[in-house]
Design a protein around this motif. Structure first.
Motif, PDB file in Angstrom:
ATOM      1  N   SER A 189      -2.303   6.196   4.184  1.00  0.00           N
ATOM      2  CA  SER A 189      -1.166   5.704   3.407  1.00  0.00           C
ATOM      3  C   SER A 189      -0.508   6.818   2.611  1.00  0.00           C
ATOM      4  O   SER A 189       0.563   6.620   2.035  1.00  0.00           O
ATOM      5  CB  SER A 189      -1.619   4.587   2.454  1.00  0.00           C
ATOM      6  OG  SER A 189      -2.489   5.091   1.453  1.00  0.00           O
TER       7      SER A 189
ATOM      8  N   ALA B 239       4.252   7.435   5.565  1.00  0.00           N
ATOM      9  CA  ALA B 239       3.916   6.313   4.696  1.00  0.00           C
ATOM     10  C   ALA B 239       4.552   6.475   3.321  1.00  0.00           C
ATOM     11  O   ALA B 239       5.047   5.502   2.731  1.00  0.00           O
ATOM     12  CB  ALA B 239       2.404   6.175   4.570  1.00  0.00           C
TER      13      ALA B 239
ATOM     14  N   LEU C 109      -7.100   2.611  -1.178  1.00  0.00           N
ATOM     15  CA  LEU C 109      -5.963   2.971  -0.351  1.00  0.00           C
ATOM     16  C   LEU C 109      -6.431   3.833   0.817  1.00  0.00           C
ATOM     17  O   LEU C 109      -7.122   4.838   0.627  1.00  0.00           O
ATOM     18  CB  LEU C 109      -4.922   3.722  -1.180  1.00  0.00           C
ATOM     19  CG  LEU C 109      -4.159   2.888  -2.211  1.00  0.00           C
ATOM     20  CD1 LEU C 109      -3.130   3.756  -2.915  1.00  0.00           C
ATOM     21  CD2 LEU C 109      -3.484   1.686  -1.566  1.00  0.00           C
TER      22      LEU C 109
ATOM     23  N   ALA D  76       0.822  -1.210   0.000  1.00  0.00           N
ATOM     24  CA  ALA D  76       0.000   0.000   0.000  1.00  0.00           C
ATOM     25  C   ALA D  76       0.856   1.259   0.000  1.00  0.00           C
ATOM     26  O   ALA D  76       0.555   2.229  -0.706  1.00  0.00           O
ATOM     27  CB  ALA D  76      -0.928  -0.010   1.208  1.00  0.00           C
ATOM     28  N   ALA D  77       1.935   1.285   0.778  1.00  0.00           N
ATOM     29  CA  ALA D  77       2.783   2.473   0.840  1.00  0.00           C
ATOM     30  C   ALA D  77       3.484   2.715  -0.490  1.00  0.00           C
ATOM     31  O   ALA D  77       3.644   3.862  -0.917  1.00  0.00           O
ATOM     32  CB  ALA D  77       3.806   2.336   1.966  1.00  0.00           C
TER      33      ALA D  77
END
Length: 223
Positions: free
Chosen positions: A52, A57, A48, A24-25
């Motif tokens: 994030s 992040a 998302l 996700a990051a």
């Protein structure tokens, strides 16, 4: 092809043959590099978490990409994505069409989905996995999206004949959908479904299934 997205050097990057993963990051960092309506739509469809996109992040995402060799920083401090990351960045940031492929099991609690993201040259088939990661398969956009998605639908039914598939195709201008399930030796394909008992269409054979799916992609879209 001239790249309209600054910081995304596509020339010289070969499309990978294998599936690979992004967290996700990492995805948040790639989409934060280009604030576009297409990128915002991709961010929403990929679900998302807003957190994030905070500074910590994004730094984690950039660091992870750099450790893979998919992000470099020039002497003047400009970050450049490389390899698979550059292709994903372009696909999600310059997308012209998105297909959400909903996979329903024998009951409503058995659900999974994938997102097909299409830019003018690169497509990305993305499926969520554990811990907000995504498995990704990249390809070239060749005008045969209907056939590609029909193949995905048929693969689903080959694995589980009792399942169902719901396709939702989106552009920045609107959306259309198609619900498909097996019916005897053929398929029930209903377009414009808005709820139980709605939709138009009926029972089709294999050729009719591809025609019904391809009808979702008759609109010409460009970057």
């Amino acid at each position: 092809m001239a790249d309209p997205m600054k910081g995304t050097p596509l020339e010289g990057f070969e499309l990978p043959d294998d599936v690979f993963g992004l967290g996700a990051a990492e995805l948040a960092y790639l989409m934060a590099r280009h604030e576009t309506p297409a990128g915002e739509r991709s961010r929403r469809l990929l679900m998302l978490d807003p957190h994030s996109a905070d500074d910590a992040a994004l730094l984690a995402g950039a660091s992870s990409l750099a450790s893979r060799g998919w992000l470099t920083v020039t002497d003047d401090g400009e970050a450049q994505t490389r390899s698979n990351a550059a292709l994903v960045e372009y696909a999600v940031g310059a997308a012209t069409r998105w297909t959400r492929v909903g996979l329903v099991g024998e009951n409503a609690s058995q659900m999974d989905f994938a997102i097909l993201v299409e830019s003018d040259t690169v497509i990305a088939l993305m499926q969520p996995r554990q811990l907000a990661s995504w498995f990704i398969r990249l390809g070239e956009r060749n005008g045969e999206t209907g056939a590609l998605v029909t193949g995905l639908v048929r693969e689903r039914f080959a694995a589980n004949p009792e399942s169902g598939v719901f396709l939702e195709v989106q552009t920045l201008e609107g959306s259309s959908n198609l619900a498909v399930r097996r019916s005897g030796s053929g398929f029930e394909a209903l377009a414009d479904v808005a709820g139980p008992g709605t939709g138009t269409g009926g029972i089709v054979d294999a050729e009719g299934l591809q025609a019904a799916v391809s009808a979702l992609y008759t609109e010409v879209v460009s970057a």
